[in-house]
Every structure is written in structure tokens, then in C-alpha cells.
Motif scaffolding. Sequence first.
Motif, PDB file in Angstrom:
ATOM      1  N   GLY A   1       0.821  -1.198   0.000  1.00 23.56           N
ATOM      2  CA  GLY A   1       0.000   0.000   0.000  1.00 23.56           C
ATOM      3  C   GLY A   1       0.852   1.243   0.000  1.00 23.56           C
ATOM      4  O   GLY A   1       2.065   1.177  -0.205  1.00 23.56           O
ATOM      5  N   SER A   2       0.211   2.365   0.248  1.00 16.91           N
ATOM      6  CA  SER A   2       0.903   3.649   0.298  1.00 16.91           C
ATOM      7  C   SER A   2       0.996   4.115   1.743  1.00 16.91           C
ATOM      8  O   SER A   2       0.017   4.047   2.490  1.00 16.91           O
ATOM      9  CB  SER A   2       0.142   4.684  -0.526  1.00 16.91           C
ATOM     10  OG  SER A   2       0.121   4.319  -1.889  1.00 16.91           O
ATOM     11  N   VAL A   3       2.153   4.602   2.111  1.00 13.08           N
ATOM     12  CA  VAL A   3       2.375   5.021   3.487  1.00 13.08           C
ATOM     13  C   VAL A   3       3.338   6.199   3.493  1.00 13.08           C
ATOM     14  O   VAL A   3       4.156   6.349   2.569  1.00 13.08           O
ATOM     15  CB  VAL A   3       2.913   3.840   4.326  1.00 13.08           C
ATOM     16  CG1 VAL A   3       4.275   3.384   3.824  1.00 13.08           C
ATOM     17  CG2 VAL A   3       2.935   4.165   5.803  1.00 13.08           C
ATOM     18  N   GLN A   4       3.246   7.006   4.499  1.00 11.51           N
ATOM     19  CA  GLN A   4       4.171   8.125   4.626  1.00 11.51           C
ATOM     20  C   GLN A   4       5.481   7.650   5.240  1.00 11.51           C
ATOM     21  O   GLN A   4       5.525   6.636   5.957  1.00 11.51           O
ATOM     22  CB  GLN A   4       3.561   9.224   5.490  1.00 11.51           C
ATOM     23  CG  GLN A   4       2.405   9.940   4.824  1.00 11.51           C
ATOM     24  CD  GLN A   4       1.938  11.154   5.600  1.00 11.51           C
ATOM     25  OE1 GLN A   4       2.159  11.254   6.806  1.00 11.51           O
ATOM     26  NE2 GLN A   4       1.306  12.081   4.912  1.00 11.51           N
ATOM     27  N   ALA A   5       6.525   8.382   4.948  1.00 13.55           N
ATOM     28  CA  ALA A   5       7.840   8.068   5.503  1.00 13.55           C
ATOM     29  C   ALA A   5       7.761   7.995   7.026  1.00 13.55           C
ATOM     30  O   ALA A   5       7.090   8.817   7.662  1.00 13.55           O
ATOM     31  CB  ALA A   5       8.852   9.121   5.083  1.00 13.55           C
TER      32      ALA A   5
ATOM     33  N   PHE B   1      12.033 -10.087  -1.998  1.00 15.80           N
ATOM     34  CA  PHE B   1      12.827  -9.265  -2.900  1.00 15.80           C
ATOM     35  C   PHE B   1      12.004  -8.045  -3.277  1.00 15.80           C
ATOM     36  O   PHE B   1      10.788  -8.043  -3.141  1.00 15.80           O
ATOM     37  CB  PHE B   1      13.194 -10.054  -4.160  1.00 15.80           C
ATOM     38  CG  PHE B   1      14.106 -11.216  -3.882  1.00 15.80           C
ATOM     39  CD1 PHE B   1      13.596 -12.451  -3.496  1.00 15.80           C
ATOM     40  CD2 PHE B   1      15.479 -11.073  -3.999  1.00 15.80           C
ATOM     41  CE1 PHE B   1      14.433 -13.514  -3.227  1.00 15.80           C
ATOM     42  CE2 PHE B   1      16.335 -12.135  -3.735  1.00 15.80           C
ATOM     43  CZ  PHE B   1      15.802 -13.355  -3.341  1.00 15.80           C
ATOM     44  N   ARG B   2      12.661  -7.038  -3.763  1.00 12.77           N
ATOM     45  CA  ARG B   2      11.934  -5.857  -4.232  1.00 12.77           C
ATOM     46  C   ARG B   2      12.609  -5.315  -5.472  1.00 12.77           C
ATOM     47  O   ARG B   2      13.806  -5.521  -5.704  1.00 12.77           O
ATOM     48  CB  ARG B   2      11.863  -4.776  -3.155  1.00 12.77           C
ATOM     49  CG  ARG B   2      13.201  -4.117  -2.803  1.00 12.77           C
ATOM     50  CD  ARG B   2      13.026  -3.177  -1.633  1.00 12.77           C
ATOM     51  NE  ARG B   2      14.281  -2.515  -1.273  1.00 12.77           N
ATOM     52  CZ  ARG B   2      14.456  -1.801  -0.169  1.00 12.77           C
ATOM     53  NH1 ARG B   2      13.449  -1.648   0.690  1.00 12.77           N
ATOM     54  NH2 ARG B   2      15.621  -1.229   0.084  1.00 12.77           N
ATOM     55  N   GLN B   3      11.815  -4.604  -6.255  1.00 12.80           N
ATOM     56  CA  GLN B   3      12.347  -3.964  -7.456  1.00 12.80           C
ATOM     57  C   GLN B   3      11.646  -2.641  -7.675  1.00 12.80           C
ATOM     58  O   GLN B   3      10.410  -2.588  -7.739  1.00 12.80           O
ATOM     59  CB  GLN B   3      12.184  -4.870  -8.679  1.00 12.80           C
ATOM     60  CG  GLN B   3      12.897  -4.335  -9.899  1.00 12.80           C
ATOM     61  CD  GLN B   3      13.051  -5.386 -10.969  1.00 12.80           C
ATOM     62  OE1 GLN B   3      12.332  -6.382 -11.014  1.00 12.80           O
ATOM     63  NE2 GLN B   3      14.034  -5.179 -11.849  1.00 12.80           N
TER      64      GLN B   3
ATOM     65  N   THR C   1       3.517  -7.362  -4.608  1.00 17.40           N
ATOM     66  CA  THR C   1       2.615  -6.378  -4.011  1.00 17.40           C
ATOM     67  C   THR C   1       3.359  -5.047  -3.943  1.00 17.40           C
ATOM     68  O   THR C   1       4.537  -5.009  -3.577  1.00 17.40           O
ATOM     69  CB  THR C   1       2.124  -6.836  -2.620  1.00 17.40           C
ATOM     70  OG1 THR C   1       1.153  -5.921  -2.117  1.00 17.40           O
ATOM     71  CG2 THR C   1       3.265  -6.962  -1.620  1.00 17.40           C
ATOM     72  N   GLN C   2       2.674  -3.981  -4.323  1.00 13.57           N
ATOM     73  CA  GLN C   2       3.332  -2.680  -4.438  1.00 13.57           C
ATOM     74  C   GLN C   2       3.399  -1.958  -3.099  1.00 13.57           C
ATOM     75  O   GLN C   2       2.405  -1.888  -2.360  1.00 13.57           O
ATOM     76  CB  GLN C   2       2.572  -1.802  -5.446  1.00 13.57           C
ATOM     77  CG  GLN C   2       3.115  -0.405  -5.600  1.00 13.57           C
ATOM     78  CD  GLN C   2       4.478  -0.375  -6.270  1.00 13.57           C
ATOM     79  OE1 GLN C   2       4.779  -1.189  -7.151  1.00 13.57           O
ATOM     80  NE2 GLN C   2       5.339   0.558  -5.853  1.00 13.57           N
ATOM     81  N   VAL C   3       4.553  -1.417  -2.805  1.00 16.43           N
ATOM     82  CA  VAL C   3       4.751  -0.573  -1.622  1.00 16.43           C
ATOM     83  C   VAL C   3       5.214   0.793  -2.091  1.00 16.43           C
ATOM     84  O   VAL C   3       6.175   0.896  -2.848  1.00 16.43           O
ATOM     85  CB  VAL C   3       5.800  -1.190  -0.664  1.00 16.43           C
ATOM     86  CG1 VAL C   3       6.146  -0.200   0.451  1.00 16.43           C
ATOM     87  CG2 VAL C   3       5.280  -2.497  -0.092  1.00 16.43           C
ATOM     88  N   THR C   4       4.514   1.818  -1.666  1.00 17.19           N
ATOM     89  CA  THR C   4       4.873   3.184  -2.031  1.00 17.19           C
ATOM     90  C   THR C   4       5.025   4.009  -0.762  1.00 17.19           C
ATOM     91  O   THR C   4       4.105   4.090   0.051  1.00 17.19           O
ATOM     92  CB  THR C   4       3.807   3.820  -2.933  1.00 17.19           C
ATOM     93  OG1 THR C   4       3.635   2.997  -4.102  1.00 17.19           O
ATOM     94  CG2 THR C   4       4.220   5.215  -3.359  1.00 17.19           C
ATOM     95  N   VAL C   5       6.182   4.615  -0.605  1.00 19.97           N
ATOM     96  CA  VAL C   5       6.474   5.439   0.574  1.00 19.97           C
ATOM     97  C   VAL C   5       6.732   6.865   0.104  1.00 19.97           C
ATOM     98  O   VAL C   5       7.593   7.105  -0.744  1.00 19.97           O
ATOM     99  CB  VAL C   5       7.690   4.906   1.342  1.00 19.97           C
ATOM    100  CG1 VAL C   5       7.895   5.712   2.632  1.00 19.97           C
ATOM    101  CG2 VAL C   5       7.525   3.433   1.662  1.00 19.97           C
ATOM    102  N   SER C   6       5.974   7.799   0.642  1.00 19.81           N
ATOM    103  CA  SER C   6       6.128   9.192   0.216  1.00 19.81           C
ATOM    104  C   SER C   6       6.500  10.094   1.382  1.00 19.81           C
ATOM    105  O   SER C   6       6.400   9.676   2.550  1.00 19.81           O
ATOM    106  CB  SER C   6       4.839   9.681  -0.432  1.00 19.81           C
ATOM    107  OG  SER C   6       3.768   9.570   0.481  1.00 19.81           O
TER     108      SER C   6
ATOM    109  N   ASP D   1      12.393   2.779  -0.030  1.00 18.51           N
ATOM    110  CA  ASP D   1      11.831   1.440   0.114  1.00 18.51           C
ATOM    111  C   ASP D   1      10.712   1.186  -0.893  1.00 18.51           C
ATOM    112  O   ASP D   1      10.206   0.059  -0.987  1.00 18.51           O
ATOM    113  CB  ASP D   1      11.262   1.245   1.532  1.00 18.51           C
ATOM    114  CG  ASP D   1      12.335   1.262   2.604  1.00 18.51           C
ATOM    115  OD1 ASP D   1      12.101   1.870   3.663  1.00 18.51           O
ATOM    116  OD2 ASP D   1      13.411   0.661   2.377  1.00 18.51           O
ATOM    117  N   THR D   2      10.347   2.188  -1.644  1.00 20.17           N
ATOM    118  CA  THR D   2       9.298   2.052  -2.641  1.00 20.17           C
ATOM    119  C   THR D   2       9.672   1.039  -3.695  1.00 20.17           C
ATOM    120  O   THR D   2      10.809   1.021  -4.172  1.00 20.17           O
ATOM    121  CB  THR D   2       9.022   3.416  -3.304  1.00 20.17           C
ATOM    122  OG1 THR D   2       8.470   4.300  -2.310  1.00 20.17           O
ATOM    123  CG2 THR D   2       8.041   3.282  -4.459  1.00 20.17           C
ATOM    124  N   GLY D   3       8.707   0.189  -4.049  1.00 20.40           N
ATOM    125  CA  GLY D   3       8.955  -0.795  -5.097  1.00 20.40           C
ATOM    126  C   GLY D   3       7.933  -1.899  -5.045  1.00 20.40           C
ATOM    127  O   GLY D   3       7.052  -1.912  -4.180  1.00 20.40           O
TER     128      GLY D   3
END
Length: 122
Positions: free
Chosen positions: A10-14, A37-39, A117-122, A89-91
Motif C-alpha cells: 500500500g501507500s504510506v508516509q515516511a 525481494f523488491r524492485q 505487491t506494491q509498496v509506495t512510501v512518500s 523502500d518504494t517498489g
Amino acid sequence: HVQLVESGGGSVQAGGSLRLSCADSSYTISRSYMAWFRQAPGKEREGVAAIATSGSTYYGDSVKGRFTISRDTGKKTLYLEMNDLKPEDTGMYYCAADLEPMVPLGGQWYSYWGQGTQVTVS
């Protein structure tokens, strides 16, 4: 037939936290190394964390002290607890399994992969 299904992205703040899960359709998790793993776009795949059948764990340098890999063999589920998340860490995060990879954090040694699964950190 090995099927790995990730969830929890999901999307999460730093500074925030997420917990990823990887459901195993068979009993792979109890007899294999399991790893995350992540990309990120435009970057190479990176080994994040791995856990051996013995319970030994391995972490990439960039996540040590912040991420924790664990598994519940009864629930046939692998977890990745991610704390103090950073934008880097986004990927896309992938779960993977193999009986005995030559290098625990080497993606080329893993035979079975989830869809991610997508991880987005903003």
C-alpha cells in the motif's frame, strides 16, 4: 504446485509501517528457504530478507534494523514487518521460495515467485 500470493502492500508516509504477507498454497514454507525481494522502476531486483528452514535470517544492508522476516508454518504464511519506511523502500515486493538457494539473498537462486505487491512510501 507451488503458488505464492503476496498481500499487504500500500501507500504510506515516511516513518510509517507495513506488514506484508505471502500465502503459500502448499507446504513449501516449512521445507524451503523463503525470501522477500523488491524492485523499483529502473533499478535491479534487490534481496530484502530471507529465512532458512532452521530459522536463520538474512537481511539486506539497507533494511537491517528496520525490517523483520518471519513465518508461520501452521498458517503457511511468510511475513515481512517493515518499520521506519523510507521513500527508497518504494517498489514491488515479491515473495520467493527455494529448497536450498546458493545465496539466500540472491534472486537467481529462487525457483518459485509470487506476483508481487506494491509498496509506495512518500
